[in-house]
Design a protein around this motif. Structure first.
Motif, PDB file in Angstrom:
ATOM      1  N   THR A 169       0.817  -1.211   0.000  1.00 34.00           N
ATOM      2  CA  THR A 169       0.000   0.000   0.000  1.00 34.00           C
ATOM      3  C   THR A 169       0.850   1.259   0.000  1.00 34.00           C
ATOM      4  OG1 THR A 169      -0.118  -0.122   2.410  1.00 34.00           O
ATOM      5  CG2 THR A 169      -1.937  -1.115   1.170  1.00 34.00           C
ATOM      6  N   VAL A 170       2.118   1.146   0.408  1.00 37.70           N
ATOM      7  CA  VAL A 170       2.991   2.316   0.515  1.00 37.70           C
ATOM      8  C   VAL A 170       4.098   2.307  -0.529  1.00 37.70           C
ATOM      9  CG1 VAL A 170       4.588   3.567   2.037  1.00 37.70           C
ATOM     10  CG2 VAL A 170       2.517   2.516   2.980  1.00 37.70           C
ATOM     11  N   TRP A 171       4.718   1.140  -0.763  1.00 37.87           N
ATOM     12  CA  TRP A 171       5.945   1.069  -1.544  1.00 37.87           C
ATOM     13  C   TRP A 171       5.778   0.299  -2.843  1.00 37.87           C
ATOM     14  CZ3 TRP A 171       8.948   4.341   0.782  1.00 37.87           C
ATOM     15  CH2 TRP A 171       9.022   4.397   2.167  1.00 37.87           C
ATOM     16  N   SER A 172       6.643   0.635  -3.774  1.00 40.19           N
ATOM     17  CA  SER A 172       6.948  -0.260  -4.886  1.00 40.19           C
ATOM     18  C   SER A 172       8.250  -0.952  -4.502  1.00 40.19           C
ATOM     19  CB  SER A 172       7.116   0.525  -6.192  1.00 40.19           C
ATOM     20  OG  SER A 172       7.461  -0.337  -7.249  1.00 40.19           O
ATOM     21  N   CYS A 173       8.142  -2.191  -4.035  1.00 34.01           N
ATOM     22  CA  CYS A 173       9.277  -2.901  -3.432  1.00 34.01           C
ATOM     23  C   CYS A 173      10.071  -3.672  -4.479  1.00 34.01           C
ATOM     24  CB  CYS A 173       8.790  -3.880  -2.370  1.00 34.01           C
ATOM     25  SG  CYS A 173       8.120  -3.109  -0.898  1.00 34.01           S
ATOM     26  N   ASN A 174      11.382  -3.519  -4.430  1.00 32.96           N
ATOM     27  CA  ASN A 174      12.305  -4.363  -5.181  1.00 32.96           C
ATOM     28  C   ASN A 174      13.110  -5.157  -4.160  1.00 32.96           C
ATOM     29  OD1 ASN A 174      11.608  -3.262  -7.755  1.00 32.96           O
ATOM     30  ND2 ASN A 174      12.882  -1.487  -7.296  1.00 32.96           N
ATOM     31  N   VAL A 175      12.958  -6.471  -4.164  1.00 34.33           N
ATOM     32  CA  VAL A 175      13.630  -7.319  -3.180  1.00 34.33           C
ATOM     33  C   VAL A 175      14.646  -8.194  -3.891  1.00 34.33           C
ATOM     34  CG1 VAL A 175      13.343  -9.036  -1.364  1.00 34.33           C
ATOM     35  CG2 VAL A 175      11.558  -7.342  -1.756  1.00 34.33           C
ATOM     36  N   VAL A 176      15.882  -8.157  -3.417  1.00 34.83           N
ATOM     37  CA  VAL A 176      16.939  -9.008  -3.952  1.00 34.83           C
ATOM     38  C   VAL A 176      17.057 -10.238  -3.061  1.00 34.83           C
ATOM     39  CG1 VAL A 176      19.377  -9.200  -4.527  1.00 34.83           C
ATOM     40  CG2 VAL A 176      18.181  -7.051  -4.911  1.00 34.83           C
ATOM     41  N   ASP A 177      16.846 -11.406  -3.656  1.00 37.22           N
ATOM     42  CA  ASP A 177      17.015 -12.671  -2.940  1.00 37.22           C
ATOM     43  C   ASP A 177      18.456 -13.119  -3.147  1.00 37.22           C
ATOM     44  OD1 ASP A 177      16.598 -15.103  -1.649  1.00 37.22           O
ATOM     45  OD2 ASP A 177      15.977 -16.091  -3.502  1.00 37.22           O
ATOM     46  N   THR A 178      19.283 -12.994  -2.115  1.00 33.54           N
ATOM     47  CA  THR A 178      20.707 -13.282  -2.251  1.00 33.54           C
ATOM     48  C   THR A 178      21.003 -14.734  -1.925  1.00 33.54           C
ATOM     49  OG1 THR A 178      21.209 -12.690   0.040  1.00 33.54           O
ATOM     50  CG2 THR A 178      21.260 -10.919  -1.584  1.00 33.54           C
ATOM     51  N   ALA A 179      22.120 -15.217  -2.450  1.00 36.71           N
ATOM     52  CA  ALA A 179      22.560 -16.578  -2.151  1.00 36.71           C
ATOM     53  C   ALA A 179      23.110 -16.640  -0.738  1.00 36.71           C
ATOM     54  CB  ALA A 179      23.629 -17.017  -3.157  1.00 36.71           C
ATOM     55  N   GLY A 180      22.835 -17.736  -0.053  1.00 37.21           N
ATOM     56  CA  GLY A 180      23.359 -17.913   1.295  1.00 37.21           C
ATOM     57  C   GLY A 180      24.621 -18.742   1.328  1.00 37.21           C
ATOM     58  N   ILE A 181      25.242 -18.948   0.163  1.00 36.39           N
ATOM     59  CA  ILE A 181      26.435 -19.783   0.058  1.00 36.39           C
ATOM     60  C   ILE A 181      27.658 -18.878   0.052  1.00 36.39           C
ATOM     61  CG2 ILE A 181      27.623 -21.499  -1.357  1.00 36.39           C
ATOM     62  CD1 ILE A 181      24.854 -22.258  -2.468  1.00 36.39           C
ATOM     63  N   ALA A 182      28.652 -19.182   0.882  1.00 36.08           N
ATOM     64  CA  ALA A 182      29.786 -18.280   1.091  1.00 36.08           C
ATOM     65  C   ALA A 182      30.545 -17.990  -0.196  1.00 36.08           C
ATOM     66  CB  ALA A 182      30.737 -18.877   2.134  1.00 36.08           C
TER      67      ALA A 182
ATOM     68  N   GLU B 186       3.264  -4.886   7.145  1.00 38.91           N
ATOM     69  CA  GLU B 186       3.118  -3.622   7.873  1.00 38.91           C
ATOM     70  C   GLU B 186       4.474  -3.111   8.346  1.00 38.91           C
ATOM     71  OE1 GLU B 186       0.273  -3.319  10.977  1.00 38.91           O
ATOM     72  OE2 GLU B 186      -1.344  -4.242   9.815  1.00 38.91           O
ATOM     73  N   ALA B 187       5.354  -4.032   8.742  1.00 40.94           N
ATOM     74  CA  ALA B 187       6.702  -3.626   9.149  1.00 40.94           C
ATOM     75  C   ALA B 187       7.446  -2.986   7.983  1.00 40.94           C
ATOM     76  CB  ALA B 187       7.473  -4.834   9.677  1.00 40.94           C
ATOM     77  N   LEU B 188       7.237  -3.518   6.766  1.00 37.11           N
ATOM     78  CA  LEU B 188       7.835  -2.901   5.582  1.00 37.11           C
ATOM     79  C   LEU B 188       7.255  -1.507   5.344  1.00 37.11           C
ATOM     80  CD1 LEU B 188       7.855  -5.881   3.035  1.00 37.11           C
ATOM     81  CD2 LEU B 188       9.846  -4.860   4.119  1.00 37.11           C
ATOM     82  N   ASP B 189       5.934  -1.384   5.526  1.00 40.91           N
ATOM     83  CA  ASP B 189       5.260  -0.126   5.198  1.00 40.91           C
ATOM     84  C   ASP B 189       5.655   1.022   6.117  1.00 40.91           C
ATOM     85  OD1 ASP B 189       3.961  -1.107   2.999  1.00 40.91           O
ATOM     86  OD2 ASP B 189       2.079  -1.541   4.037  1.00 40.91           O
ATOM     87  N   ILE B 190       6.073   0.733   7.353  1.00 38.08           N
ATOM     88  CA  ILE B 190       6.412   1.822   8.275  1.00 38.08           C
ATOM     89  C   ILE B 190       7.892   2.188   8.219  1.00 38.08           C
ATOM     90  CG2 ILE B 190       4.532   1.212   9.851  1.00 38.08           C
ATOM     91  CD1 ILE B 190       6.683   0.030  11.727  1.00 38.08           C
ATOM     92  N   CYS B 191       8.648   1.578   7.317  1.00 38.72           N
ATOM     93  CA  CYS B 191      10.057   1.944   7.176  1.00 38.72           C
ATOM     94  C   CYS B 191      10.174   3.390   6.699  1.00 38.72           C
ATOM     95  CB  CYS B 191      10.747   1.019   6.175  1.00 38.72           C
ATOM     96  SG  CYS B 191      10.998  -0.639   6.795  1.00 38.72           S
ATOM     97  N   PRO B 192      11.193   4.116   7.141  1.00 38.82           N
ATOM     98  CA  PRO B 192      11.362   5.500   6.683  1.00 38.82           C
ATOM     99  C   PRO B 192      11.619   5.557   5.185  1.00 38.82           C
ATOM    100  CG  PRO B 192      13.296   4.747   7.898  1.00 38.82           C
ATOM    101  CD  PRO B 192      12.244   3.701   8.084  1.00 38.82           C
ATOM    102  N   GLU B 193      11.111   6.600   4.554  1.00 35.92           N
ATOM    103  CA  GLU B 193      11.279   6.725   3.102  1.00 35.92           C
ATOM    104  C   GLU B 193      12.748   6.943   2.759  1.00 35.92           C
ATOM    105  OE1 GLU B 193       9.522   9.284  -0.703  1.00 35.92           O
ATOM    106  OE2 GLU B 193       8.637   9.476   1.297  1.00 35.92           O
ATOM    107  N   PRO B 194      13.280   6.178   1.812  1.00 31.85           N
ATOM    108  CA  PRO B 194      14.697   6.326   1.449  1.00 31.85           C
ATOM    109  C   PRO B 194      14.989   7.703   0.873  1.00 31.85           C
ATOM    110  CG  PRO B 194      13.769   4.285   0.565  1.00 31.85           C
ATOM    111  CD  PRO B 194      12.622   5.094   1.074  1.00 31.85           C
ATOM    112  N   TYR B 195      16.209   8.146   1.085  1.00 29.64           N
ATOM    113  CA  TYR B 195      16.653   9.425   0.528  1.00 29.64           C
ATOM    114  C   TYR B 195      16.728   9.318  -0.988  1.00 29.64           C
ATOM    115  CZ  TYR B 195      19.770  13.345  -0.527  1.00 29.64           C
ATOM    116  OH  TYR B 195      20.328  14.477  -1.050  1.00 29.64           O
TER     117      TYR B 195
END
Length: 442
Positions: free
Chosen positions: A93-106, A225-234
């Motif tokens: 409802t607040v953001w257009s989210c881009n999420v990067v799913d990173t590898a957990g392999i060292a 909701e936790a995502l939505d209350i994050c401060p707006e990025p600069y």
């Protein structure tokens, strides 16, 4: 990086929030992001078809089916582990989210570090299964976060596991252990207090959109909701264009496509752009955001750029694109304020590290050690030290061994253009901020 979008309609209507999902292998990162993408995609018939195709003929345990939405490679599916760094998008409802799913392999951690440096938010996924929670791995992960200066949400996954079954005591124990590790990694009390913890089940969707009745002991917010209350990025649309390249590929009959994130400024169709490392000037023919054709891309947007007359082999991830009227210049050397992480090893002149800055990852050699300082870099302890020991803060001069573009920090804002991480032998040695740069002669 591969792009896949769940966004419908106008892709530029909401501010952008770029998040990086990080965690140990098997912690449930891909399942979590896959479930979020599925929730926001469930009205998309093409997505339903992809999900059915991914699940067809598979005998899967609960919770793994959401992995299949994201894990396109057969090897990923067979080992139930992502080995690629992938970008996915959805709208709240607040953001257009881009999420990067990173590898957990060292061995594939460079992609994780570039994602962390460019993120507006860190989504740390930890398993609540006691036998899967590794204190040493988590300490290394939180040491990576140290110095980035970004908000953080911790998703405690696998609450539906037979060893846990939504037990409050297990969740509280995992939360306490995580906070102790964060403190040991020298993360400030203010950062620890602001970090939100959310118990989730990716198999059943508990606490993703709403609070689950099976966790009636939890008094916090659901994950969205936790995502939505994050401060707006600069965002800085007035500064000259700077776009960090993530991926480059060629489409037959169309030409070269460059994928990257707009760090500052605005990129527009018809603009002449300069690729500094390649030394090429080209015209932007078309722009796409989340597979939607647009006229411009603003700060925070991950855009696909169609350029003509550019050989795909001449452009590489880590390139920095600028407006040809105000081009960025290659760096001869740069100084950085860094903190050497505990339990690593000293830094001396002549050491060579893998230097990660914005989307670039390349070797840099320590040219000189300018001074040791306190944690705030306000008090000089030693001028021109012979070495910098673990736990020390220092200003060092680095010389890149390959073409590199970066910019110094201006004011109090830290952008991914001036954050830096030094790695050696698959370990993070130091992290910090670029203080000043010396450009190569034009």
């Amino acid at each position: 990086m591969t792009g896949l979008s769940a966004v419908q309609g106008d892709a530029t209507a909401k501010p952008y929030l770029n998040a990086a999902a990080i965690g140990a292998a098997g912690s449930g990162k891909t399942s979590l992001i896959g479930h979020l993408v599925y929730i926001f995609w469930k009205q998309n018939k093409q997505t339903d078809w992809r999900v059915k195709k991914a699940l067809k003929g598979q005998q899967l345990a609960k919770g793994i089916q959401y992995d299949m939405i994201l894990e396109h490679m057969r090897t990923d599916r067979e080992r139930c582990s992502s080995v690629q760094r992938l970008l996915y998008s959805f709208e709240t409802t607040v953001w257009s989210c881009n999420v990067v799913d990173t590898a957990g392999i060292a061995s594939l951690a460079d992609g994780m570090f570039t994602a962390v440096l460019q993120a507006d938010l860190l989504l740390v996924v930890v398993s609540c299964v006691p036998s899967e929670f590794d204190d040493n791995q988590m300490k290394l992960l939180w040491q990576t976060v140290c110095g980035v200066g970004r908000p953080c949400i911790v998703a405690v996954s696998k609450m539906d596991h037979p060893e846990v079954m939504f037990n409050e005591t297990v969740y509280t124990d995992i939360k306490s252990r995580t906070l102790r590790i964060m403190k040991a990694a020298k993360l400030t009390k203010s950062f620890r207090d602001k970090t939100m913890f959310v118990p989730v089940s990716t198999a059943h969707g508990d606490n993703l959109l709403s609070i689950s009745p099976r966790t009636n002991w939890y008094s916090g917010r659901p994950l969205i909701e936790a995502l939505d209350i994050c401060p707006e990025p600069y965002a800085d649309p007035e500064s000259p264009l700077r776009l960090a390249v993530h991926d480059v590929f060629k489409i037959g009959g169309i030409g070269t496509i460059i994928v990257g994130r707009v760090e500052q400024g605005v990129i527009r169709c018809g603009m002449n752009i300069k690729l500094a490392c390649a030394g090429i000037t080209a015209e932007v023919r078309d722009l796409e955001i989340n597979k939607v054709q647009v006229d411009e891309g603003r700060p925070g947007a991950t855009v696909s750029i169609h350029v003509r007359g550019v050989d795909v082999r001449s452009v590489h991830p880590g390139e920095l694109i600028s407006d040809a009227k105000c081009p960025v210049h290659l760096v001869s050397n740069f100084t950085a304020k860094v903190k050497v992480l505990p339990e690593t090893f000293p830094i001396v002149v002549g050491d060579t590290f893998t230097c990660i800055v914005h989307a670039a990852s390349m070797p840099c050699t320590v040219n000189s050690l300018l001074g040791k300082y306190d944690a705030s870099f306000s008090t000089l302890f030693e001028d021109n030290p012979r070495r910098v020991d673990p736990g020390d803060c220092a200003i060092i001069c680095l010389v890149p061994e390959k073409p590199l573009c970066t910019e110094a920090q201006t004011g109090t804002h830290r952008s991914s253009l001036n954050r830096v991480v030094l790695r050696h032998l698959q370990r993070v040695v130091a992290s910090g901020i670029v203080e000043s740069v010396v450009h190569r002669p034009a």
